[in-house]
Design a protein around this motif. Structure first.
Motif, PDB file in Angstrom:
ATOM      1  N   MET A  36      39.765  39.663  42.360  1.00  0.00           N
ATOM      2  CA  MET A  36      40.349  40.845  41.679  1.00  0.00           C
ATOM      3  C   MET A  36      39.706  41.420  40.782  1.00  0.00           C
ATOM      4  SD  MET A  36      43.581  39.223  39.671  1.00  0.00           S
ATOM      5  CE  MET A  36      43.190  38.460  38.328  1.00  0.00           C
ATOM      6  N   PHE A  37      38.858  40.753  39.861  1.00  0.00           N
ATOM      7  CA  PHE A  37      38.010  41.395  38.903  1.00  0.00           C
ATOM      8  C   PHE A  37      37.041  42.699  39.096  1.00  0.00           C
ATOM      9  CE2 PHE A  37      39.764  37.477  37.209  1.00  0.00           C
ATOM     10  CZ  PHE A  37      40.016  37.906  35.587  1.00  0.00           C
ATOM     11  N   ALA A  38      36.719  42.336  40.493  1.00  0.00           N
ATOM     12  CA  ALA A  38      35.892  43.460  40.991  1.00  0.00           C
ATOM     13  C   ALA A  38      36.122  45.026  40.688  1.00  0.00           C
ATOM     14  CB  ALA A  38      35.389  43.035  42.450  1.00  0.00           C
ATOM     15  N   ASP A  39      37.583  45.011  40.872  1.00  0.00           N
ATOM     16  CA  ASP A  39      38.197  46.213  40.937  1.00  0.00           C
ATOM     17  C   ASP A  39      38.536  46.732  39.613  1.00  0.00           C
ATOM     18  OD1 ASP A  39      37.836  46.844  43.469  1.00  0.00           O
ATOM     19  OD2 ASP A  39      39.522  45.637  44.343  1.00  0.00           O
ATOM     20  N   PHE A  40      38.256  45.928  38.611  1.00  0.00           N
ATOM     21  CA  PHE A  40      38.912  46.442  37.218  1.00  0.00           C
ATOM     22  C   PHE A  40      38.088  47.318  36.657  1.00  0.00           C
ATOM     23  CE2 PHE A  40      41.089  42.270  35.864  1.00  0.00           C
ATOM     24  CZ  PHE A  40      42.041  42.364  36.849  1.00  0.00           C
ATOM     25  N   LYS A  41      38.443  48.510  35.935  1.00  0.00           N
ATOM     26  CA  LYS A  41      37.966  49.473  35.453  1.00  0.00           C
ATOM     27  C   LYS A  41      37.177  48.649  34.143  1.00  0.00           C
ATOM     28  CE  LYS A  41      40.635  53.423  36.521  1.00  0.00           C
ATOM     29  NZ  LYS A  41      41.471  54.674  36.048  1.00  0.00           N
ATOM     30  N   LYS A  42      35.886  49.388  33.951  1.00  0.00           N
ATOM     31  CA  LYS A  42      35.041  48.754  32.726  1.00  0.00           C
ATOM     32  C   LYS A  42      35.860  49.299  31.405  1.00  0.00           C
ATOM     33  CE  LYS A  42      30.518  48.033  34.488  1.00  0.00           C
ATOM     34  NZ  LYS A  42      30.891  46.480  34.121  1.00  0.00           N
TER      35      LYS A  42
END
Length: 211
Positions: free
Chosen positions: A193-199
């Motif tokens: 799920m961390f792949a889609d987190f905004k920076k």
């Protein structure tokens, strides 16, 4: 900003879950090895070595001494950035011999700089040399992270591990090395799920000062 490099850097993140079934090709691995070797280091001395780990049994053993982070088990390869145990006069002399051989630089030009470095390092305390070498390891880590992004390779930079236990397990003392940083590499799992987190960054105007 329309830049392929910036897009790649925005794509990368500290991968929390790797797909253990996706393995880096030899071509990709060779790029990482070459990038490590080309990393800038202070004085060009390269007090670093890169351990490339693929053995699944050893990777499994790394988990409890890596704060139970499963990345070291599931990643395609685990890259361990190591420093030399120390920098001796012989090590420095060997570097200048390479310079002489590769560049055909006259000894009258090399000798003063070589003598300066030998004298400087002989006056440094062991902990000062360790700190200097550790800084070089971080340069290598940063370079590898950028190259990974450009090559579409996922990576997770890790300080959260027990270096002494890594050194013992991998018998790094036999190679005159000590582990400093760990970089599992491979390909992200589809359900990370961390792949889609905004920076989350402070912003260019907040971190860049122009005079």
């Amino acid at each position: 900003m329309n830049s392929e490099i910036i897009s790649k850097l925005r794509w990368r993140y500290a991968t929390k879950k790797f797909d253990p079934n996706k393995i880096l090709s030899e071509a990709k691995l060779e790029i990482l090895k070459e990038a490590f070797n080309l990393t800038a280091t202070s004085y060009g001395l390269q007090p670093l070595r890169l351990l490339v780990l693929t053995d699944p049994t050893i990777k499994e053993q790394l988990v409890p001494i890596s704060m139970d982070q499963l990345q070291v088990k599931d990643a395609s390869h685990v890259l361990i950035i190591c420093t030399e145990q120390t920098v001796t006069s012989k090590y420095i002399e060997a570097h200048f011999s390479r310079v002489e051989e590769i560049r055909n630089t006259p000894r009258k030009i090399l000798d003063p700089f070589e003598d300066f470095l030998v004298a400087s390092f002989s006056e440094m305390k062991p902990e000062e040399i360790d700190l200097w070498m550790t800084k070089q390891a971080y340069l290598a880590m940063g370079n590898l992270l950028t190259v990974c992004a450009l090559e579409g390779i996922d990576a997770c930079p890790m300080e959260g591990f027990e270096p002494e236990k890594y050194d013992e397990l991998l018998e790094l003392h036999k190679l005159g090395l000590r582990s400093v940083l760990v970089l599992p590499v491979g390909y992200r799992a589809e359900d990370d799920m961390f792949a889609d987190f905004k920076k989350v960054r402070r912003g260019v105007k907040d971190v860049v000062i122009e005079l």
